[in-house]
Design a protein around this motif. Structure first.
Motif, short mmCIF file in Angstrom:
data_model
loop_
_atom_site.label_atom_id
_atom_site.label_comp_id
_atom_site.label_asym_id
_atom_site.label_seq_id
_atom_site.Cartn_x
_atom_site.Cartn_y
_atom_site.Cartn_z
N PRO A 12 1.61 -55.57 -9.71
CA PRO A 12 0.42 -56.31 -10.18
C PRO A 12 0.78 -57.75 -10.50
CG PRO A 12 0.84 -54.33 -11.52
CD PRO A 12 2.01 -54.50 -10.61
N GLU A 13 -0.12 -58.67 -10.18
CA GLU A 13 0.12 -60.06 -10.55
C GLU A 13 -1.18 -60.72 -10.93
OE1 GLU A 13 2.25 -61.20 -6.98
OE2 GLU A 13 0.42 -61.95 -6.05
N GLN A 14 -1.07 -61.83 -11.64
CA GLN A 14 -2.26 -62.59 -12.03
C GLN A 14 -2.96 -63.11 -10.78
OE1 GLN A 14 -2.55 -65.62 -15.11
NE2 GLN A 14 -0.34 -65.50 -15.28
N ASP A 15 -4.28 -63.17 -10.83
CA ASP A 15 -5.05 -63.75 -9.74
C ASP A 15 -4.60 -65.19 -9.51
OD1 ASP A 15 -7.66 -63.56 -8.05
OD2 ASP A 15 -7.75 -65.49 -9.08
N PRO A 16 -4.38 -65.57 -8.24
CA PRO A 16 -3.86 -66.91 -7.97
C PRO A 16 -4.69 -68.04 -8.59
CG PRO A 16 -3.86 -65.60 -5.96
CD PRO A 16 -4.52 -64.78 -7.01
N LYS A 17 -6.00 -67.91 -8.55
CA LYS A 17 -6.85 -68.99 -9.09
C LYS A 17 -6.68 -69.13 -10.59
CE LYS A 17 -10.55 -69.70 -5.79
NZ LYS A 17 -10.24 -68.62 -4.81
N VAL A 18 -6.50 -68.01 -11.24
CA VAL A 18 -6.33 -68.04 -12.70
C VAL A 18 -4.94 -68.55 -13.06
CG1 VAL A 18 -6.27 -66.60 -14.79
CG2 VAL A 18 -7.95 -66.12 -12.97
N PHE A 23 0.52 -70.96 -17.78
CA PHE A 23 1.97 -70.86 -17.70
C PHE A 23 2.46 -69.44 -17.99
CE2 PHE A 23 1.95 -75.38 -17.34
CZ PHE A 23 3.15 -75.69 -16.72
N GLN A 24 1.52 -68.48 -18.00
CA GLN A 24 1.97 -67.11 -18.23
C GLN A 24 2.59 -66.54 -16.97
OE1 GLN A 24 -1.78 -65.70 -19.67
NE2 GLN A 24 -1.56 -67.29 -21.22
N GLU A 25 3.36 -65.48 -17.14
CA GLU A 25 4.12 -64.96 -16.01
C GLU A 25 3.19 -64.53 -14.87
OE1 GLU A 25 6.99 -61.92 -16.99
OE2 GLU A 25 8.20 -62.48 -15.27
N VAL A 26 3.60 -64.89 -13.65
CA VAL A 26 2.79 -64.64 -12.46
C VAL A 26 2.72 -63.15 -12.16
CG1 VAL A 26 2.76 -64.95 -9.94
CG2 VAL A 26 3.20 -66.90 -11.45
N THR A 27 3.90 -62.52 -12.09
CA THR A 27 3.94 -61.11 -11.75
C THR A 27 4.04 -60.30 -13.04
OG1 THR A 27 6.32 -61.35 -11.50
CG2 THR A 27 5.00 -61.45 -9.50
N LEU A 28 3.33 -59.20 -13.09
CA LEU A 28 3.18 -58.51 -14.37
C LEU A 28 4.13 -57.33 -14.52
CD1 LEU A 28 -0.70 -58.69 -14.33
CD2 LEU A 28 0.86 -60.23 -15.49
N GLY A 29 4.82 -56.95 -13.45
CA GLY A 29 5.79 -55.85 -13.57
C GLY A 29 5.14 -54.49 -13.34
N GLU A 118 14.67 -53.10 -10.95
CA GLU A 118 15.65 -53.61 -11.91
C GLU A 118 14.92 -54.29 -13.07
OE1 GLU A 118 18.00 -57.09 -10.86
OE2 GLU A 118 19.78 -56.09 -11.63
N ARG A 119 13.92 -55.10 -12.70
CA ARG A 119 13.14 -55.78 -13.73
C ARG A 119 12.42 -54.77 -14.62
NH1 ARG A 119 7.90 -59.82 -13.03
NH2 ARG A 119 6.94 -59.10 -14.97
N PHE A 120 11.83 -53.75 -13.99
CA PHE A 120 11.11 -52.75 -14.78
C PHE A 120 12.03 -52.11 -15.82
CE2 PHE A 120 10.56 -48.24 -15.52
CZ PHE A 120 9.38 -48.26 -16.25
N VAL A 121 13.21 -51.71 -15.35
CA VAL A 121 14.15 -51.02 -16.25
C VAL A 121 14.55 -51.93 -17.41
CG1 VAL A 121 16.49 -50.07 -16.40
CG2 VAL A 121 15.01 -49.45 -14.47
N ALA A 122 14.83 -53.20 -17.08
CA ALA A 122 15.25 -54.14 -18.12
C ALA A 122 14.11 -54.39 -19.11
CB ALA A 122 15.69 -55.46 -17.48
N ASP A 123 12.89 -54.55 -18.60
CA ASP A 123 11.75 -54.81 -19.48
C ASP A 123 11.44 -53.58 -20.34
OD1 ASP A 123 11.61 -57.29 -18.38
OD2 ASP A 123 9.74 -56.97 -17.28
N TRP A 124 11.53 -52.41 -19.69
CA TRP A 124 11.26 -51.18 -20.44
C TRP A 124 12.24 -51.06 -21.61
CZ3 TRP A 124 14.11 -47.04 -21.94
CH2 TRP A 124 13.39 -45.96 -22.49
#
Lengths: 462, 294
Positions: A12-18, A23-29, A118-124
Motif C-alpha cells: 500500500p502507498e499514499q495516492d500520488p496526488k496526495v 512529507f509523510q512516508e510514500v509507501t505504507l508497508g 525485511e522492512r515489515f519485520v523491522a517495523d513490526w
C-alpha cells in the motif's frame, strides 16, 4: 502453502496526488497478512542465490520462513544476526539489482519482495517489541568511528557487540549522516534513524555530535586519547557543479544544499528557522537517486513544475526504477537526452530559465554506457526559478589533509587494502569516503567488514 | 595528551555576556574542544535550539585554559537576535568548531589589518596573531559613528600604529578606512599583507585601494553557509575564476581575485524571506525576551 502468484503482493502507498504535497512516508508497508502472503511466494531454495546478492549476506530464506510461520520476532533476530539496520536497508536498498535480482521466482514473474519483507519485520519489531540491546561485557578497548552514517553506524554496532568501547563522532548536530541530511523523510522517516541511534547508545556506543574530525580533533589525536583503532566513514563530500555560465545566480544550488535545508534543517516545517526557496518551477540536473530525492522534495515544497534534466536516456538513468516511477507518478517531468548549457537570470540576479541542448547517444564510453553527443542547433529554454545540481560529489579534504600518511587515489578517495585498512596502521575506512558516492547498503557492508577487520587487527596487536 | 572532560553533550554554557554597543554583543561560551584548537581567522557554527538554523560566526577570541571561546555578533537577523536574548548561565544548543582555515600569519614582517564595524571583532584576533608572530602591525578600524565604536583599547594593545575612523566624524578621523590606507601606501609604506574584515563593500574597496600598489590583500568572507564542513556547497564563491568553498577553502581569500558582485548578490538570496520573518516573528522574539527577563 506456497503462493504461486507471479506478482508481488502490492505494498500500500499514499495516492500520488496526495503524497506529492506532503512529507509523510510514500509507501505504507505490509500488514502482517500481506507479509505472510508474500513470504509464501518464497520457495526456500536449498542453494539460495539471493543471499549471495546481499552485501551483508542476510539469511534471507531463513527469515522468510519465520515470516511464513508468523514468528516475526524470530525473523528479526535472523536478519539482525548479519544486518544491524534492517528498517533502513528494507527501505533504501536497491533490492532489484541485489537479492531480488537473483531470486528464482524472478525468472518467470516478479521476484519475492525481499526488501518489503525485511522492512515489515523491522517495523513490526520496532512497533511491538523494540527491546533495547544491552551493553555486552568485553575488553573495553577504545575504538573511534568517524562519521555516523550507514558505514559508521554498522561498524559501531558490530564493534560494540564484540565488547569494544566505541565512540562515534559526527560533524553535524544530529547523528545519522546521509540518512538524516540527504534521504528525505518521505523515503526514510527520521524517527526510524533516531531509534537506531538510541539502540547504538544502549549498546554502549558513545555518540558525539558537533565533532568535525580533522578540525576539532585529528586522527593522530584520537590515538593519543587512547583509541586503539579508527574507522573512517566520513561520507562523500563536496558537491560538483557544471561550470556553465549562470551557476552563481540566486536560485542555483547543489542537491546536497537543497536536501540539507529540507531534511536536516527541516525547512519544510514552517516552525524551522532555516529557509528554503519555495520554487514555482525547478530543474534538477542529474539522473541519480539524489536527483530524484531533490525533485520530489521540490514538488512537496509546492512547485508547480519540476523537471529532471539528464543528458543520457531514461534507460541509462542511475536512479532506482522505483524512484523514477514514484517521481513520475508525482508529476515530475523527465527531460532526458538534454544537457544544460547556461542558466539565465533576471535583472535581480535570480534564475529565470535554464538553456539546454538536446543530446543523442553515440558510441559507448569508458563506463560502458553510450556517450551522449550534442545535437547542433537544438538549444531550448525551460522557464524555471530554481536549478538544483545533482552531479555527484568529490571527497571531503578535511581528514586526508590533516592525517599524515593517509593516502588517497587520484579522485581523493581513501585507499584501503583487502582488510579495509588505509595506508595508516590502525586506521580503517569504508563507505563513500572510499568508493565515492554509492549506496547505503554498500556502506553498511563496508562498515561491517571494517568492524571485523578492526577486531582481527586488535586481536593481533594486543 | 590529557583526556578532555566534555561538557554536557550539545549544551554550551554562556559564561560571560557583555553588550559592546546597542546592537553588538560579546559572549564567552564554554566549549573546551573548540577552545583547544581555535586559531585567529577560524569560525564556529551555532544553533540556538532544535528548530534553529546553523549560523556561522568568526571566532573573536579563546581561552584554552578556561575552555571558553569568545564570539562577538551583531543582532541583525532572527537567530542572532535570539542568541542576544540569552544571558550568562544559559546554554546554546550547538556550538561547533573551529571551522575553516586560520589566518596565515607566519613570515610577515609588516601588515595592515583593516576592520569595519562588527568585523573589527574578528580582525582583532588576527591582528594579535600577526603581532605574536613578530610582525609590525598597523590597524585601521572604521565605524559609522562614535556610539558604536568597539574594542578600541584592545586594538591599541596589539597595534604598533592605530588609526580609528568614523563615517560621520564624531570620533577619531572623519572618513572611510580606505583613506588612511591610500595615504600610507602613497607615502611608500611597504606592507607584506593587508587583511580586510568587514562589510563586503568595505572589503571590496580596500582591495581596489591596494591593487595598484600590488600589495597582497586577504579578505574574510562570510557567505551563506549551512553545514560548514564541505558538504552543501552553499558557501561557494568565485575566486580567480574558480569555484571555492568558504567553509573548507576559506574563509580568507585573495581579495584581488574575489568576485565581490557575485558574493553580494548571492548573500541576498533569502533577504525577502528574512524581512518577512522579521515582521511575523517579532512576537516570538519579544516573548522570548520577556520570558528571559522574568
Amino acid at each position: 502453502m506456497a503462493n504461486m502468484s507471479l506478482k508481488k503482493v502490492p505494498m500500500p502507498e499514499q495516492d500520488p496526488k496526495v503524497r506529492a504535497r506532503n512529507f509523510q512516508e510514500v509507501t505504507l508497508g505490509y500488514t502482517a497478512e500481506q507479509a505472510v502472503e508474500e513470504a509464501n511466494r518464497c520457495l526456500s531454495c536449498k542453494n539460495p542465490k539471493c543471499v549471495e546478492g546481499c552485501p551483508v549476506n542476510v539469511r534471507i530464506p531463513e527469515f522468510i520462513k519465520k515470516v511464513q510461520e508468523g514468528d516475526f520476532k524470530a525473523a528479526y533476530e535472523i536478519i539482525t544476526s548479519t544486518n544491524a539496520l534492517p528498517a533502513l536497508s528494507g527501505r533504501v536498498c536497491p533490492q532489484e539489482t541485489q537479492c531480488e535480482a537473483r531470486c528464482v521466482r524472478g525468472i518467470k514473474g516478479e521476484p519475492v519482495a525481499i526488501g518489503r519483507l525485511e522492512r515489515f519485520v523491522a517495523d513490526w519489531y520496532r512497533e511491538n517489541v523494540n527491546a533495547m540491546p544491552t551493553k555486552p561485557e568485553g575488553s573495553g578497548i577504545k575504538v573511534a568511528v568517524v562519521g555516523s552514517g550507514p558505514a559508521g553506524m554498522t561498524c559501531a554496532s558490530d564493534l560494540a557487540g564484540m565488547g569494544y568501547a566505541v565512540s562515534m563522532f559526527e560533524a553535524l548536530h544530529t547523528a545519522g549522516g546521509v540518512l538524516v541530511y540527504g534521504i528525505p523523510e518521505f523515503r526514510l522517516p527520521k524517527a526510524i534513524v533516531a531509534n537506531e541511534i538510541t539502540k547504538l547508545q544502549a549498546q554502549g556506543v558513545e555518540v558525539m555530535t558537533n565533532m568535525v574530525i580533522g578540525r576539532v580533533l585529528t586522527i593522530d589525536e584520537l590515538f593519543e586519547m587512547g583509541y586503539k583503532a579508527v574507522f573512517v566513514g566520513s561520507g562523500a563530500g563536496l558537491p560538483m557543479f557544471m561550470n556553465i555560465p549562470g551557476e552563481s545566480l540566486k536560485g542555483v544550488m547543489s542537491a546536497n544544499e537543497y536536501l540539507t535545508r529540507t531534511n536536516l534543517m527541516k525547512a519544510y516545517n514552517d516552525q524551522a528557522d532555516t529557509p528554503v526557496i519555495r520554487s514555482k518551477a525547478v530543474a534538477v540536473v542529474g539522473g541519480g537517486n539524489v536527483a530524484m530525492d531533490a525533485a520530489r522534495c521540490a514538488m512537496r515544497l509546492g512547485a508547480d513544475n519540476v523537471y529532471v534534466v539528464y543528458r543520457r536516456g531514461e534507460a541509462e538513468m542511475p536512479a532506482r526504477l522505483e524512484e523514477q516511477h514514484h517521481a513520475k507518478e508525482e508529476g515530475i517531468e523527465f527531460k532526458t537526452l538534454c544537457n544544460p548549457v547556461e542558466i539565465l537570470g533576471d535583472e535581480n540576479g535570480r534564475v529565470k530559465a535554464i538553456k539546454c541542448i538536446r543530446m543523442e547517444l553515440g558510441e559507448p564510453d569508458a563506463s560502458g554506457r553510450r556517450r551522449p553527443v550534442e545535437v547542433p542547433g537544438s538549444e531550448f529554454e525551460l522557464d524555471v526559478d530554481t536549478v538544483i545540481m545533482s552531479l555527484g560529489t568529490s571527497p571531503n579534504p578535511l581528514i586526508r589533509s590533516t592525517t599524515p600518511g593517509l593516502d588517497t587515489n587520484r579522485k581523493g578517495c581513501l585507499i584501503v587494502d583487502e582488510n579495509e585498512m588505509t595506508t595508516r596502521q590502525g586506521v580503517f575506512a569504508g563507505g563513500d569516503a572510499v568508493t565515492g558516492a554509492a549506496t547505503v547498503i554498500l556502506a553498511m557492508g563496508a562498515g561491517k567488514k571494517g568492524a571485523a577487520a578492526i577486531h582481527k587487527f586488535l586481536q593481533e596487536n594486543k | 595528551m590529557k583526556i578532555l572532560k566534555r561538557t554536557d553533550q550539545n549544551m554550551y554554557k554562556i559564561v560571560r555576556k557583555k553588550e559592546l554597543n546597542s546592537s553588538v554583543t560579546l559572549m564567552e561560551v564554554e566549549a573546551p574542544f573548540v577552545a583547544r584548537k581555535a586559531k585567529a581567522g577560524q569560525f564556529i557554527i551555532f544553533r540556538i535550539d532544535e528548530m534553529g538554523e546553523r549560523v556561522p560566526l568568526t571566532i573573536a577570541g579563546y581561552d584554552r585554559e578556561a575552555g571558553t571561546v569568545t564570539i562577538i555578533f551583531q543582532k541583525v537577523g532572527f537567530s542572532t537576535n535570539a542568541l542576544g536574548a540569552l544571558n550568562e548561565g544559559d546554554y546554546i544548543h550547538d556550538f561547533v568548531g573551529p571551522l575553516g582555515k586560520p589566518t596565515p600569519v607566519e613570515g610577515k614582517k609588516k601588515v595592515c589589518v583593516v576592520g569595519g564595524g562588527v568585523g573589527c571583532a574578528i580582525a582583532l584576533p588576527s591582528a594579535a596573531a600577526f603581532k605574536e608572530a613578530g610582525a609590525e602591525v598597523t590597524v585601521i578600524v572604521g565605524f559609522r559613528s562614535k556610539d558604536i565604536v568597539i574594542l578600541e583599547d584592545e586594538f591599541k594593545a596589539v597595534a604598533d600604529r592605530m588609526i580609528l575612523m568614523t563615517d560621520d566624524g564624531t570620533y577619531g578621523r572623519h572618513g572611510l578606512v580606505t583613506q588612511p590606507l591610500q595615504e600610507l601606501l602613497e607615502a611608500g609604506e611597504q606592507f607584506d599583507e593587508v587583511l580586510a574584515i568587514g562589510p563586503v563593500p568595505m572589503m571590496k574597496f580596500v582591495c581596489k585601494t591596494t591593487e595598484p600598489f600590488g600589495v597582497h590583500t586577504s579578505v574574510s568572507l562570510n557567505p551563506i553557509m549551512i553545514d560548514g564542513t564541505g558538504m552543501c556547497g552553499g558557501c561557494r564563491v568565485t575566486v580567480g575564476g574558480e569555484t571555492k568553498f568558504a567553509c573548507v577553502d576559506g574563509p580568507e581569500f585573495d581579495g584581488h581575485k574575489v568576485d565581490f558582485a557575485e558574493l553580494m548578490s548571492r548573500n541576498g538570496t533569502y533577504r525577502d524571506r528574512e524581512a518577512q520573518v522579521k515582521e511575523t516573528h517579532t512576537c516570538r522574539m519579544e516573548a522570548m525576551g520577556k520570558a528571559l527577563i522574568k
